[in-house]
Write a protein that holds these residues in place. Structure first.
Motif, PDB file in Angstrom:
ATOM      1  N   ASN A  82      -3.372   2.111   6.870  1.00  0.00           N
ATOM      2  CA  ASN A  82      -4.385   1.159   7.320  1.00  0.00           C
ATOM      3  C   ASN A  82      -4.098  -0.272   6.885  1.00  0.00           C
ATOM      4  OD1 ASN A  82      -6.012   3.271   8.530  1.00  0.00           O
ATOM      5  ND2 ASN A  82      -6.336   3.948   6.428  1.00  0.00           N
ATOM      6  N   GLY A  83      -3.107  -0.466   6.014  1.00  0.00           N
ATOM      7  CA  GLY A  83      -2.767  -1.823   5.602  1.00  0.00           C
ATOM      8  C   GLY A  83      -1.663  -2.395   6.475  1.00  0.00           C
ATOM      9  N   ASN A  84      -1.555  -3.698   6.481  1.00  0.00           N
ATOM     10  CA  ASN A  84      -0.552  -4.354   7.321  1.00  0.00           C
ATOM     11  C   ASN A  84       0.339  -5.269   6.484  1.00  0.00           C
ATOM     12  OD1 ASN A  84      -1.630  -3.367   9.856  1.00  0.00           O
ATOM     13  ND2 ASN A  84      -3.355  -4.712   9.420  1.00  0.00           N
ATOM     14  N   LEU A  85       1.575  -5.416   6.940  1.00  0.00           N
ATOM     15  CA  LEU A  85       2.441  -6.449   6.392  1.00  0.00           C
ATOM     16  C   LEU A  85       1.890  -7.797   6.841  1.00  0.00           C
ATOM     17  CD1 LEU A  85       5.947  -5.074   7.433  1.00  0.00           C
ATOM     18  CD2 LEU A  85       5.003  -5.083   5.148  1.00  0.00           C
ATOM     19  N   SER A  86       2.135  -8.834   6.066  1.00  0.00           N
ATOM     20  CA  SER A  86       1.749 -10.158   6.554  1.00  0.00           C
ATOM     21  C   SER A  86       2.641 -10.479   7.748  1.00  0.00           C
ATOM     22  CB  SER A  86       1.942 -11.198   5.461  1.00  0.00           C
ATOM     23  OG  SER A  86       3.315 -11.495   5.331  1.00  0.00           O
ATOM     24  N   PRO A  87       2.167 -11.312   8.683  1.00  0.00           N
ATOM     25  CA  PRO A  87       2.996 -11.619   9.869  1.00  0.00           C
ATOM     26  C   PRO A  87       4.384 -12.109   9.486  1.00  0.00           C
ATOM     27  CG  PRO A  87       0.773 -12.397  10.204  1.00  0.00           C
ATOM     28  CD  PRO A  87       0.819 -11.877   8.793  1.00  0.00           C
ATOM     29  N   LEU A  88       4.458 -12.950   8.449  1.00  0.00           N
ATOM     30  CA  LEU A  88       5.768 -13.474   8.062  1.00  0.00           C
ATOM     31  C   LEU A  88       6.655 -12.338   7.539  1.00  0.00           C
ATOM     32  CD1 LEU A  88       7.615 -15.887   7.641  1.00  0.00           C
ATOM     33  CD2 LEU A  88       6.683 -16.085   5.313  1.00  0.00           C
TER      34      LEU A  88
ATOM     35  N   ARG B 294      -4.169  -8.578  11.759  1.00  0.00           N
ATOM     36  CA  ARG B 294      -2.840  -8.702  12.358  1.00  0.00           C
ATOM     37  C   ARG B 294      -1.758  -8.282  11.372  1.00  0.00           C
ATOM     38  NH1 ARG B 294      -2.060 -15.107  12.506  1.00  0.00           N
ATOM     39  NH2 ARG B 294      -0.359 -14.454  13.830  1.00  0.00           N
ATOM     40  N   GLY B 295      -0.581  -8.008  11.901  1.00  0.00           N
ATOM     41  CA  GLY B 295       0.552  -7.616  11.066  1.00  0.00           C
ATOM     42  C   GLY B 295       1.021  -6.207  11.389  1.00  0.00           C
ATOM     43  N   VAL B 296       2.281  -5.935  11.018  1.00  0.00           N
ATOM     44  CA  VAL B 296       2.865  -4.616  11.265  1.00  0.00           C
ATOM     45  C   VAL B 296       2.273  -3.625  10.256  1.00  0.00           C
ATOM     46  CG1 VAL B 296       5.002  -3.287  11.282  1.00  0.00           C
ATOM     47  CG2 VAL B 296       5.010  -5.657  12.068  1.00  0.00           C
ATOM     48  N   PRO B 297       1.697  -2.525  10.717  1.00  0.00           N
ATOM     49  CA  PRO B 297       1.163  -1.533   9.770  1.00  0.00           C
ATOM     50  C   PRO B 297       2.272  -1.027   8.842  1.00  0.00           C
ATOM     51  CG  PRO B 297       0.520  -0.993  12.017  1.00  0.00           C
ATOM     52  CD  PRO B 297       1.507  -2.102  12.107  1.00  0.00           C
ATOM     53  N   TRP B 298       1.936  -0.802   7.606  1.00  0.00           N
ATOM     54  CA  TRP B 298       2.918  -0.324   6.627  1.00  0.00           C
ATOM     55  C   TRP B 298       3.620   0.945   7.089  1.00  0.00           C
ATOM     56  CZ3 TRP B 298       5.553  -2.104   2.781  1.00  0.00           C
ATOM     57  CH2 TRP B 298       5.101  -3.233   2.102  1.00  0.00           C
TER      58      TRP B 298
END
Ligand SMILES: Nc1ncnc2c1ncn2[C@@H]1O[C@H](COP(=O)(O)OP(=O)(O)OP(=O)(O)O)[C@@H](O)[C@H]1O
Ligand SMILES: [Mg+2]
Lengths: 285, 421
Positions: free
Chosen positions: B193-199, B265-269
């Protein structure tokens, strides 16, 4: 095209190739016996497999040929007798031990993985690995060179799956595998059984080339044409015993058939040099 | 000829015969020939996937929205991981019916150890879950290899037995209520359920694509230098280019805001996690001795034995790795739900795992398959699951459509096989 050795007299033609060296035999079998329950598959078998020579092993169905091959290739152990490898008695407990000594066996169908390519099959069990990773380029180079040395030219690519090869090409791959393993003795169990005319010629040619390179070669075959084309020496098994053994010049197809089917041959010249033991009982009154 | 000559001037005949022709036109011609003879690789499943995506997009315009696609990736993760677990066993020519509930055990052990009274740190709890499932794989593998029991029966017993163990485990856990153990650890919940930051997503993608490009182009360069046949540069660059494009599209989609009230936003872990497992297993199966032996045993166990390969060891390790991968799937499953419950449908999960591998192109008869097949097959199943959900169709139609896809996949494979023989 099949050379039928001396149907009039003894073959006067020179051997198929200059038999280089010969002399010492990497493998000697002495007094080998093996039984399966009540079946005595082999008894008191003595056999020499000299380097640089092709020794053909003949015999009827159930004579014990495959059993002998399995003893030599480490699939099971003899009940009695000794296997002497380069002067030392050895115990071959597994196929791996036999192949580590330098004994390679080329089986008719069981030796290759259809789902792997030619290079992968040739290196199966002895892949070249650098820090944990297989070196495919190196293996491909070595495999190609080995096939070239054997003049195997019918493969379009060493990256072909073995499933797509013909019977003769598969034999060629199996032979190249044995050569690459630096085998000193190569045993073939019915190498041409499923092959057509040209593929048989190719495989027989390969077999001769192995002997030329100084290896000891043993070939099991039911095909007398093939045997007389390729062999330097003959041994005939009859009901688990060696009925006759010696240079090919002492045999012709007719007496070989007698030996295979009855274990003795009246047509055998008794003064034949190099002939051993054949039909001795018959001569005794 | 045995290897392609080092020079680029090959005759047409060579191009047709050699498996890796060095000109683009030769490559395309050969590719067409291979496709006709059934060695088309992953193209049928890719084509099928695109077809399904188009159908769902026509039916439901939100299907291709960034929010839904990201959701689809998350849904697919469990299928992909369990599919990869199954590939190990299928490659040997065996089957594992237990991995659904083995996954349950992995998630269950982790969830229980995270909760009171144990309160283990996240890494210890996850590690324990993975050790447990690897051990289960090792036990089942040992029964199959040492005692020679059929894997179908051993893992059928596992299918029944591990569900019982899971229920017992959760029922006796002090933290369970109503057959459910909640996970309150943020790290574990954020796996899905967590995401990487966009960068971070961009940087990670660039690193992965660069590594792939280096490996691919470097490998081809090495073959070229040795005078071995190599892919034409145009094709090698195309492979890298397509991978880079896929990476960019993936990160663009995931980095689009998909939140309604707060920005999300961001790629899910879970995406890099699944990618890492995929890369690891691809490397293990493709580049190491162990992997080669798995294929050899699946292709011809007797030949492998005569080549001196230790069949018992390789088979047992493969079952162990299968259990380990199933455990990872179970942890991702639990992370997504934020809990582990006795209601996990391990029976359906394992069937989806087998289906994912087979849809992707892995053979049930051993010796043919890749981790990539589980990724593609898992995505197909997730797409059907997700799309049917969007269309408001329930489990019943989802089962039926998945069944059709599975039958279509094996039919394509059977035809390919027939034309090969
Ligand atoms: N594993 C085994 N168990 C029991 N008996 C066996 C076994 N292997 C061989 N035999 C028996 O030993 C004898 C010799 O068999 P072997 O296979 O060596 O014959 P062969 O000369 O190779 O025959 P063929 O030409 O038909 O291949 C036969 O009577 C056979 O039935
Ligand atoms: Mg036999």
């Amino acid at each position: 095209m099949a050379q039928t050795a001396g149907n009039s007299s003894y073959p006067t033609a020179p051997p198929l190739r200059p038999s280089g060296g010969g002399g010492e035999s990497p493998l000697l079998l002495r007094g080998i016996a093996k039984s399966f329950g009540a079946v005595q598959a082999l008894s008191s078998v003595d056999l020499d497999l000299p380097a640089g020579k092709v020794t053909a092993l003949l015999g009827d169905n159930g004579a014990g040929k495959s059993t002998l091959v399995k003893l030599i290739s480490g699939i099971f152990a003899p009940d009695e007798g000794s296997i002497i490898w380069e002067g030392e008695p050895v115990r071959l407990r597994t196929p791996k031990e036999a192949s580590e000594l330098g004994i390679a066996t080329v089986y008719q169908d069981l030796a290759l993985c259809d789902n792997l390519d030619v290079v992968q099959n040739m290196f199966l069990g002895r892949e070249i690995v650098r820090s944990g990773v297989m070196d495919e380029a190196e293996m491909e180079t070595v495999a190609s060179r080995t096939l070239e040395d054997l003049s195997v030219t019918t493969l379009s690519s060493t990256r072909q799956l073995v499933a797509s090869l013909s019977g003769g090409q598969r034999q060629a791959v199996a032979v190249a595998k044995a050569v690459m393993a630096r085998a000193r003795l190569v045993v073939f169990d019915e190498p041409t059984a499923a092959l057509g005319v040209s593929q048989t010629a190719m495989v027989l040619d390969l077999i001769s080339r192995l002997a030329d390179a100084g290896m000891a070669v043993m070939v099991i075959s039911h095909n007398l044409n093939d045997v007389f084309r390729v062999a330097d020496r003959l041994a005939v098994l009859y009901l688990g015993q060696i009925a006759a053994e010696g240079p090919i010049s002492g045999f012709d197809p007719a007496n070989v058939v007698d030996l295979i089917t009855t274990g003795k041959s009246a047509r055998l010249a008794p003064s034949q040099p190099g002939m051993e033991a054949a039909g001795k009982e018959e001569e005794q009154p | 000829m045995i290897s392609a000559p080092p020079g680029a001037s090959e005759s047409e005949a060579n191009e047709v015969a050699s498996p890796v022709p060095s000109s683009l036109s030769g490559f395309l011609r050969q590719w067409a020939r291979r496709a006709r003879s059934g060695e088309s690789g992953v193209l049928p499943v890719l084509g099928g996937l695109i077809l399904i995506v188009v159908i769902f997009q026509v039916q439901s315009p939100v299907f291709l929205s960034p929010a839904n696609l990201t959701n689809l990736l998350v849904q697919g993760a469990v299928f992909v991981l369990l599919g990869m677990a199954e590939v190990f066993v299928l490659l040997l020519g065996e089957i594992d019916l237990s991995i659904g509930f083995v996954a349950g055990i992995g998630g269950g052990v982790a969830a229980i150890l995270l909760a009171s009274p144990y309160n283990l740190p996240w890494w210890a709890a996850l590690g324990a879950g993975l050790v447990a499932t690897a051990a289960i794989g090792a036990v089942q593998g040992t029964l199959v290899t040492r005692l020679g029991l059929p894997s179908f029966v051993v893992t059928l017993a596992g299918l029944l037995g591990w569900e019982g163990v899971l229920i017992t485990m959760i029922d006796h856990s002090p933290s369970a209520s109503g057959g459910v153990v909640r996970i309150s650890n943020n790290v574990v919940n954020d796996l899905v359920n967590g995401n990487l930051s966009p960068l971070a997503g961009w940087i990670g993608m660039i690193l992965v694509v660069s590594a792939y490009a280096l490996a691919t182009l470097g490998g081809e360069q090495k073959r070229r230098k040795r005078g071995l046949s190599a892919l034409p540069w145009s094709i090698a660059m195309l492979k890298v280019g397509i991978t880079a494009l896929a990476g960019v599209v993936l990160v663009l989609i995931c980095n689009t805001n998909r939140g309604h009230f707060v920005s999300l936003r961001g790629v899910p872990w879970v995406v890099p996690i699944v990618l890492a497992v995929f890369a690891g297993w691809t490397f293990l199966l493709g580049r190491t001795r162990f992997g080669r032996y798995v294929y050899a045993i699946g292709g011809n166990a007797e030949a492998a034995r005569r080549a001196g390969i230790n069949l018992l060891r390789v088979r047992t390790i493969a079952f162990t790795l299968s259990g380990l991968t199933a455990g990872a799937g179970g942890i991702i499953y639990a992370s997504r739900l934020g809990s582990m419950s006795v209601g996990i449908d391990g029976g359906t999960l394992v069937l989806y795992a087998v289906a994912a591998a087979v849809i992707g192109g892995t053979s049930l008869f051993g010796g043919r398959g890749k981790a990539l097949h589980a990724v593609l097959g898992g995505l197909v199943i997730a797409t059907v699951y997700n799309g049917m959900g969007l269309l408001g169709m329930g489990a019943a139609s989802q089962y039926m459509v998945t069944a059709l896809v599975l039958v279509a996949a094996v039919t394509v494979d059977a035809f390919a096989r027939r034309s090969r023989n």
